[in-house]
Structure formats: structure tokens, C-alpha cells
Design a protein around this motif. Structure first.
Motif, PDB file in Angstrom:
ATOM      1  N   UNK A 100       0.867  -1.180   0.000  1.00 16.77           N
ATOM      2  CA  UNK A 100       0.000   0.000   0.000  1.00 16.77           C
ATOM      3  C   UNK A 100       0.902   1.228   0.000  1.00 16.77           C
ATOM      4  N   UNK A 101       0.681   2.109  -0.963  1.00 18.41           N
ATOM      5  CA  UNK A 101       1.459   3.341  -1.063  1.00 18.41           C
ATOM      6  C   UNK A 101       0.513   4.527  -1.085  1.00 18.41           C
ATOM      7  N   UNK A 102       0.966   5.618  -0.517  1.00 17.03           N
ATOM      8  CA  UNK A 102       0.168   6.845  -0.473  1.00 17.03           C
ATOM      9  C   UNK A 102       0.983   7.989  -1.063  1.00 17.03           C
ATOM     10  N   UNK A 103       0.289   8.899  -1.715  1.00 17.02           N
ATOM     11  CA  UNK A 103       0.955  10.054  -2.326  1.00 17.02           C
ATOM     12  C   UNK A 103      -0.073  11.164  -2.503  1.00 17.02           C
ATOM     13  N   UNK A 104       0.425  12.318  -2.883  1.00 15.57           N
ATOM     14  CA  UNK A 104      -0.439  13.454  -3.198  1.00 15.57           C
ATOM     15  C   UNK A 104      -0.536  13.619  -4.708  1.00 15.57           C
ATOM     16  N   UNK A 105      -1.732  13.885  -5.183  1.00 14.58           N
ATOM     17  CA  UNK A 105      -1.947  14.043  -6.618  1.00 14.58           C
ATOM     18  C   UNK A 105      -1.432  15.406  -7.086  1.00 14.58           C
ATOM     19  N   UNK A 106      -0.959  15.428  -8.322  1.00  9.58           N
ATOM     20  CA  UNK A 106      -0.478  16.683  -8.898  1.00  9.58           C
ATOM     21  C   UNK A 106      -1.620  17.686  -9.003  1.00  9.58           C
ATOM     22  N   UNK A 107      -2.816  17.191  -9.329  1.00 14.27           N
ATOM     23  CA  UNK A 107      -3.977  18.073  -9.490  1.00 14.27           C
ATOM     24  C   UNK A 107      -4.598  18.466  -8.157  1.00 14.27           C
ATOM     25  N   UNK A 108      -4.048  17.963  -7.052  1.00 14.09           N
ATOM     26  CA  UNK A 108      -4.605  18.258  -5.740  1.00 14.09           C
ATOM     27  C   UNK A 108      -5.334  17.064  -5.163  1.00 14.09           C
TER      28      UNK A 108
END
Length: 448
Positions: A417-425
Motif C-alpha cells: 500500500x502506497x500513499x501520495x499526493x496528486x499533482x492536481x490536488x
């Protein structure tokens, strides 16, 4: 009926002593392989030294005896390579015996080439240094005593070097040159070997720390599971009572003739059904059952139906489903995986009620589930500690447990499981599960 949690519950807490012993054995295996490689270098160096001494300097050496020693060393190292290629558990005694073979070989070669008058006698320091790094303290001290005895023996008993008459006056110069070559050799080998050993030790310590952290997290999950199971038992009776009362109310004239009240009752029944489903899932995960049974379906239908259940509980959320799964892979509704998807979707809907998206796909024999939202995204410190309990920016008691449980469920199924922030917000959480792992866990379920 067996469940996924039955499989997990069989994993007993890790014993620190046995765990540390296993990690040290793996580190010892890597060190043994480095020692074998170092021995091959020593053989090449010894052959080169003998050739230079006899062909270039004209020193007479007992070639037959020295070649015999080298052949024995080559045979031993070849046998060690074959043995330790398959055998991964290396003990302190095995490393001690391997180093003793090196000392015995060096002692024999020096005996036939001048004893302590040979500048390469300082190679004993290399052996002692390696023993101090590789062996336990008691074994290292014993090894030091043995090498000291070997050096004392060579100072008295050895075959003298037979120098050609024309180079006898060059003996002091040759000794100094040999001493310089010996120093360079020892320094280079120590830097090469000890850096490798230090890297092995650091990797072993990091692995041990990671395993211990996982053991703590699993113990935390077990305690939470016991509490959740107890709560589910306690909630079963009041939920059943509420279901009976709501059913009676639907048939009462007061509620039956009022469309608004009838709609409210339908909503209450929907939420009650969901609560009963959550309780059933908790009890199934604890190895118990309330009468419901798992049902075989296909992977695509599984995703669609789980999302449909979640949408019924969250009718006001703007939801987008992108289901690219086309395989008819047989699966079983796994309560732990289903609850994980609910947790991730609930978290996304809480911060982004205007839009939540789930993408489901199969890539390279893996099930890929991606939950996206348009909320504020994850803080950097949250991303750095994904998978740890109570890692949340919500500021309320118990925050962060949903993602913590999701990480552990996915990890237990063999995925990531990986988490990140989207470029579009917004934020994005991706689950990758090997299809074989899912199918294997499904086979262990007793579906009736």
C-alpha cells in the motif's frame, strides 16, 4: 468455517532470541561468502608471489611442497563454495574453522619460505583482524592465541630461504620491499573486506528492527481484534432488536400512511443492514459467524458489488468508479479486504465529499486498486509514517487506525500500500495485491 484471520492468528509473536539468531545466521552466511572470495584472492596472490620469487628474483623454494599446500587450499575453498552456496545458516564455529584453515595454510607456506624472516608473516595480522570482526569475543581471543603460537613456532622452526649468491647482498632491500607490498596488501584487503562486513551488519540490524516493528504492530492488531470481536458480540442483540422494531413500525398505520416517515424508515433499515454487515464481517474475521457465509463470484463483480454497498451507505458522495477488470477470476468476498476498501473510501469521502474515485485494474498479474480524492492531501510527516498507528492529522482519538489496518491487511495478503499526493490536488492511495496471493488465501477459506 475458516477465515483469513485464522491464517493470520497462527502466526505467533516473534521470539527476540530466535529472531536475532536467524538474522545473525544470514549475516554470517554473507560474511562466509566474502571470506571465500577473499581466499580466492589470497590463492592468486600466493601463486603470483611464488612465481615472482622463483622466476624473477631467483630464490629457490620447495615448489612441490608449496604447490601441495595451495592445491589443498584450492580444494577446500571449492568445497566451501559448493557447501555454503546452498546452506544459508552459518554458525560462529563454522567461521572459526574456516579462519583456522587460512591460518594453517599461511603457517605451512611461511614454514617453507623462511618463517618470520619472510615479510609476509605480517599477514597473520590480517587473520587476527578478520577474527575480531567475524567471531564472538571468546572465539576471537582463542584465535589470537593460536596465531601467536603459530608465529612463535615459525620464529624457531622453518626452512631457510636459499638466495642465489648474486642477490645475497640484496636481502635487506628485498625484505623492505616485501614488507611494503605486504602492508599495501593487508590495508587494501582490510578496507575491502571490513566495509563489506559493516554493510552486512547494518543491513542485518535494519532488517531486525523492521521485523520487530512488524511484531509490535501485529500484537497491536491482535489486541484491537479482541476488542472489536467483543464489541461485535455485544452489538448483535441490540441490532437484532432494532431490526424487529423497525419492521413492526413499517406496518403500523402511522408510518405506513406517511411517505416521509416511510422513507426515513427505509434509510434507517439500510443503515441497520450495513451495521449488521460490519458486525458480521468482524466476527467472520475473528473466526466466528452470525449465519452469513462467504459467496464465490468474479473479481470484477466483487469490486462492483463492494462499491455498490458503499454507495448505498454514502448516497450523498459524488463517486466515480473506473473498473477496468475484465477477467472472470473466481474470488470469495474477503471481509478483511472489503473492510479495507470501505476504510479507504470513507477516509477519502470525509475530506472530499465533492469527489471520490476508485480505479480497479489488473496489471502484471496484480490487482491494483487506487482511491483518489480532491481533499487537502497528506502532510509530509504523514507520508513518512504511512502504516503506523495513530498517524493522522485529524486530531481526534483513534485517528489513523483505518490506514494502519489497511496497510497490515494488504501486507498480510502479500501486497503493498502506497500513499501520495496528486499533482492536481488531493490524495491518492494505491493497493497492489498479487493475484496468486489472493487466490491462495481464497483456497484456504472453507466456503459453504
Amino acid at each position: 468455517m475458516a477465515s483469513h484471520t485464522d491464517i493470520v492468528s497462527k502466526r505467533t509473536p516473534l521470539d527476540d532470541a530466535s529472531l536475532e539468531h536467524g538474522v545473525l545466521s544470514q549475516t554470517g552466511h554473507k560474511n562466509m561468502l566474502h571470506l571465500i572470495h577473499l581466499r580466492w584472492l589470497a590463492v592468486l596472490g600466493q601463486i603470483a608471489t611464488i612465481l615472482v620469487a622463483t622466476l624473477v628474483l631467483g630464490i629457490h623454494l620447495p615448489m612441490a611442497k608449496m604447490i601441495t599446500v595451495l592445491v589443498v587450499l584450492i580444494a577446500f575453498n571449492a568445497g566451501s563454495h559448493l557447501r555454503w552456496h546452498d546452506e544459508t545458516t552459518v554458525t560462529n564455529q563454522a567461521l572459526f574453522l574456516a579462519l583456522m584453515v587460512d591460518v594453517a595454510t599461511l603457517t605451512a607456506l611461511l614454514y617453507f619460505s623462511g618463517g618470520t624472516n619472510n615479510p609476509f608473516a605480517f599477514l597473520f595480522l590480517l587473520q587476527v583482524t578478520l577474527s575480531a570482526v567475524l567471531l564472538k569475543a571468546s572465539s576471537a581471543w582463542l584465535f589470537m592465541l593460536i596465531t601467536t603460537y603459530c608465529l612463535a613456532f615459525l620464529s624457531v622452526f622453518h626452512e631457510p630461504l636459499e638466495l642465489p649468491p648474486t642477490s645475497a647482498h640484496l636481502m635487506p632491500s628485498l625484505y623492505l620491499q616485501g614488507l611494503l607490498v605486504c602492508f599495501i596488501l593487508i590495508a587494501a584487503l582490510l578496507v575491502f573486506f571490513i566495509t563489506r562486513i559493516s554493510s552486512n551488519l547494518r543491513a542485518g540490524d535494519a532488517y531486525l528492527a523492521n521485523i520487530r516493528q512488524r511484531a509490535v504492530e501485529e500484537e497491536h492488531i491482535v489486541r484491537m481484534g479482541l476488542l472489536a470481536s467483543g464489541a461485535a458480540h455485544e452489538l448483535g442483540t441490540p441490532l437484532a432488536t432494532m431490526a424487529v422494531i423497525l419492521n413492526d413500525w413499517k406496518h403500523m398505520p402511522l408510518f405506513r400512511d406517511d411517505p416521509d416517515l416511510q422513507a426515513d424508515l427505509e434509510d434507517l433499515q439500510t443503515q441497520l443492514i450495513r451495521c449488521k454487515g460490519i458486525v458480521s464481517g468482524i466476527l467472520m474475521s475473528a473466526g466466528e459467524t452470525r449465519g452469513e457465509s462467504s459467496r464465490r463470484t468474479t473479481l470484477k463483480v466483487f469490486v462492483d458489488e463492494v462499491i455498490e454497498q458503499w454507495k448505498q451507505a454514502q448516497p450523498t458522495i459524488e463517486f466515480q468508479l473506473v473498473n477496468r477488470i475484465e477477467q472472470n477470476t473466481p474470488v470469495v468476498f474477503e471481509s478483511a479486504l472489503k473492510q479495507t476498501m470501505f476504510n479507504l473510501l470513507d477516509n477519502a469521502a470525509e475530506v472530499s465529499p465533492q469527489w471520490v474515485c476508485l480505479e480497479a485494474d489488473c496489471q502484471d498479474e496484480q490487482l491494483v486498486l487506487t482511491v483518489s480524492d480532491q481533499g487537502p492531501g497528506f502532510l509530509p510527516e504523514i507520508l513518512d509514517n504511512i502504516g503506523k498507528p495513530y498517524n493522522s492529522s485529524k486530531g481526534r482519538p483513534g485517528g489513523g487506525l483505518g490506514l494502519f489496518l489497511a496497510v497490515n491487511v494488504v501486507r498480510t495478503l502479500g501486497g503493498t500500500l502506497t500513499a501520495s499526493n496528486r499533482v492536481a490536488g488531493g490524495a491518492q492511495v494505491r493497493i497492489q495485491l498479487p493475484m496468486k496471493s489472493i487466490e491462495l488465501s481464497v483456497e484456504k477459506l472453507d466456503v459453504r
